[in-house]
Enzyme design. Structure first.
Site, PDB file in Angstrom:
ATOM      1  N   LYS A 187       1.614  -0.526  -0.603  1.00 57.03           N
ATOM      2  CA  LYS A 187       0.160  -0.383  -0.612  1.00 57.03           C
ATOM      3  C   LYS A 187      -0.498  -1.598  -1.250  1.00 57.03           C
ATOM      4  O   LYS A 187      -1.417  -2.193  -0.671  1.00 57.03           O
ATOM      5  CB  LYS A 187      -0.250   0.887  -1.356  1.00 57.03           C
ATOM      6  CG  LYS A 187      -1.758   1.145  -1.296  1.00 57.03           C
ATOM      7  CD  LYS A 187      -2.160   2.339  -2.130  1.00 57.03           C
ATOM      8  CE  LYS A 187      -2.323   1.951  -3.588  1.00 57.03           C
ATOM      9  NZ  LYS A 187      -2.949   3.012  -4.399  1.00 57.03           N
ATOM     10  N   ASP A 232      -3.493   4.918   0.999  1.00 53.37           N
ATOM     11  CA  ASP A 232      -3.738   5.585  -0.282  1.00 53.37           C
ATOM     12  C   ASP A 232      -3.963   7.073  -0.016  1.00 53.37           C
ATOM     13  O   ASP A 232      -3.753   7.556   1.113  1.00 53.37           O
ATOM     14  CB  ASP A 232      -4.908   4.941  -1.024  1.00 53.37           C
ATOM     15  CG  ASP A 232      -6.266   5.231  -0.395  1.00 53.37           C
ATOM     16  OD1 ASP A 232      -6.314   5.846   0.702  1.00 53.37           O
ATOM     17  OD2 ASP A 232      -7.284   4.861  -0.995  1.00 53.37           O
TER      18      ASP A 232
END
Length: 258
Positions: free
Chosen positions: A148, A166
């Protein structure tokens, strides 16, 4: 191949939208629906962007580490002093731990974050001549980096397309029945098969903005959602337009809670 899903046709029933069961969605139909959602979100959020303040890849790397379990607004309040005091990877590598902890304490988990930031500086100095690399395979080997964080840095600091999976992103793509996966890597792969690569970074921002503003975790504002007609989860939240409108966050509220 993208996950198959059951979609619903939404029809107007007075002031409400009602779900009508439809046939199983083909992979082609899923791809077309996914891309239409992306286009609709683009019209809805034409200025969607990374809400962390930065001027270079190192600053974004540090800001993203600080953003874990913390709002972007709070991170942006902390980073100006931090960036001014530690402008290079070498500065972080040789930093006084107590000083960094003091500067970043408002972001929470400051001891662990300080460890990651100092080790990040050391790793960059030792392995990459003090520069943040622009390859995913290199970034994920650095302290404080997962996929991420790597995709945030690649997409926003280097212009390399990346999907930022997320909690908001994962929740939305599952509600849209693009995938049933919960593992972030598998979610990323499923979405990558649906959205054109050049759109990955901006789509991430659009989805995250929609998750923060409208499609909330506990009570999505279904009756005020501009893409309700494309969503098979319509009805998970209030469908009455007036009730749903009260749940929609303003731009100011989004920034304060993001």
């Amino acid at each position: 191949m993208p996950d198959e899903a059951v979609v619903h046709r939404l029809v107007v029933d007075g002031h409400r939208l009602a779900r009508v069961p439809a046939a199983q969605e083909s992979p082609l139909a899923l791809t077309r629906r996914a891309r239409r959602i992306n286009r609709e979100l683009g019209r809805l959020y034409p200025t969607a962007h990374c809400e962390l303040d930065f001027t270079n890849p190192l600053e974004l790397s540090v800001a993203t580490i600080l953003s874990a379990q913390c709002t972007d607004k709070r991170v942006n309040e902390v980073t100006p002093a931090l960036f001014a005091r530690y402008p290079s990877a070498a500065d972080y590598a040789a930093a006084d731990r107590d000083d960094i902890e003091r500067l970043i304490k408002p972001t929470g988990f400051f001891r662990n974050k300080t460890t990651s930031i100092i080790k990040l500086g050391q790793g960059l100095v030792e392995r990459f001549d003090g520069e943040v690399p622009n390859r995913l395979d290199d970034l994920v080997t650095l302290p404080g980096f997962g996929r991420k964080t790597a995709n945030v840095v690649l997409g926003n600091a280097f212009g390399v397309p990346g999907l930022t999976v997320d909690t908001h992103f994962g929740r939305l793509v599952r509600r849209w029945r693009w995938t049933a996966q919960t593992d972030p890597v598998k979610v990323e792969a499923a979405v990558a098969a649906l959205i054109p690569k050049k759109e990955w970074t901006v789509f991430s921002h659009r989805a995250i903005w929609h998750g923060r503003r409208v499609c909330h975790a506990r009570k999505p504002a279904c009756g005020a959602c501009a893409i309700a007609h494309l969503c098979p989860s319509f009805g998970d939240g209030p469908t009455d337009p007036a009730a749903a409108a009260k749940l929609v966050k303003s731009e100011t509220e989004m920034v304060a809670t993001s």
